[in-house]
Scaffold this active site. Structure first.
Site, short mmCIF file in Angstrom:
data_model
loop_
_atom_site.label_atom_id
_atom_site.label_comp_id
_atom_site.label_asym_id
_atom_site.label_seq_id
_atom_site.Cartn_x
_atom_site.Cartn_y
_atom_site.Cartn_z
N SER A 44 10.18 0.94 2.21
CA SER A 44 9.01 0.83 1.33
C SER A 44 9.02 1.93 0.27
O SER A 44 8.25 1.88 -0.69
CB SER A 44 7.71 0.91 2.14
OG SER A 44 7.75 2.03 3.01
N GLU A 181 4.62 -7.02 12.12
CA GLU A 181 3.96 -6.91 10.81
C GLU A 181 3.27 -8.22 10.44
O GLU A 181 3.90 -9.29 10.44
CB GLU A 181 4.99 -6.51 9.73
CG GLU A 181 4.34 -6.41 8.35
CD GLU A 181 5.16 -5.66 7.31
OE1 GLU A 181 6.23 -5.10 7.65
OE2 GLU A 181 4.72 -5.65 6.14
O1 KIV Z 1 9.45 0.26 5.15
C1 KIV Z 1 8.34 0.33 5.74
O2 KIV Z 1 7.44 1.06 5.34
C2 KIV Z 1 8.15 -0.48 6.92
C3 KIV Z 1 6.79 -0.48 7.54
C4 KIV Z 1 5.90 -1.39 6.81
C5 KIV Z 1 6.83 -0.79 9.00
O3 KIV Z 1 9.04 -1.14 7.36
#
Ligand code: KIV
Length: 275
Positions: A44, A181
């Protein structure tokens, strides 16, 4: 004391687990000092730090760069390296090598990978290589196009059954925990009850064994979009904007730097300078 995967496994049914993302030294240090159990160096980072429109656009180079900064800061939390799309879905044959890089080069404790067609084989190979794996099912952003977009998953019996089977398969292969998720709370509760390893929910209700959020979302540092499952605990964007505006005003009005921010020299030294 460093948290281990045994601590995470043992917590199931005894206490709720906490997990947040971090991508740099200062935030990782604060999250660690606050006593959060697990820190995810998430892909992310693509959206919330690098301004990209998809997590698939970050690769190993970016992920290792951020993971190294995080592990330099962390003393206690279990650090999870999030395997980027290219590292195991595009370059499937490189997946074990890439998982090892998170551990050996970036000092992460474990890796996480998202569910995809070949997920079980890849997970098995990585675990056989001696690396602990956290699974991730439900809404898997790296393959969002294939699962109908950024939507809640498992909303009918057929789809929910698939999620339950995926969780059971990942447990059987030896994953130490699974992220759920965007899954209806009742399905997350069924999965949590059926498996012996902890479930870590994000948009999956309160029955999960733990919760994860993107730190930039819950700290109010990402303004472009706030998913329904996010609770903003503080609005840092507002504080930062106010701080930056105050600095601009002070500089423009000659109020910064003040005497206490300034270095001095004795007048006699100035007098010695050639005129
Ligand atoms: O990359 C991320 O932040 C994630 C979370 C949403 C679990 O995979």
């Amino acid at each position: 004391m460093k948290i281990t995967i045994d601590d995470i496994r043992d917590a199931k049914g005894k206490r709720k687990l906490t997990m947040l993302t971090a991508y740099d030294y200062p935030l990782a240090s604060l999250i660690d000092r606050a006593g959060i159990d697990m820190i995810l160096v998430g892909d992310s980072v693509a959206n919330v730090v690098l301004g990209l429109d998809s997590t698939t656009k970050v690769g190993m180079a970016e992920m290792l760069h951020h993971a190294k900064a995080v592990t330099r800061a962390v003393k206690s939390a279990l650090v999870i390296g999030d395997m980027p799309y290219e590292s195991y879905q595009v370059n499937r044959s490189e997946s074990v090598k890439n998982a090892k890089r998170f551990i050996e080069e970036a000092n992460c404790d474990v890796v996480k990978l998202e569910w995809f067609d070949d997920c079980l084989k890849v997970t098995e190979e990585i675990i056989k290589a001696g690396i602990s794996v956290m699974g991730h099912i439900g809404l898997t952003p790296q393959t969002a196009q294939q699962i109908g977009g950024f939507k809640v998953q498992g909303k009918d019996a057929g789809a929910a059954q698939k999620l339950i089977n995926q969780a059971l398969d990942l447990e059987r292969l030896g994953c130490f925990a699974i992220v759920l998720e965007c899954v209806p709370d009742k399905i997350a509760a069924i999965i949590t009850e059926k498996i012996k390893i902890p479930t870590i929910g994000i948009g999956a209700g309160g029955a999960c064994d733990g919760q994860v959020l993107v730190a930039h979302d819950m700290l109010g540092l990402f303004e472009r979009f706030t998913p329904k499952f996010v609770k903003k605990y503080v609005n840092l964007s507002e504080h930062i904007l106010n701080g930056v505006k105050a600095y601009k005003q002070d500089v423009e009005n000659g109020l910064f730097p003040a005497k206490e921010h300034t270095f001095s020299i004795k007048q006699e030294e100035i007098d010695k300078l050639k005129k």
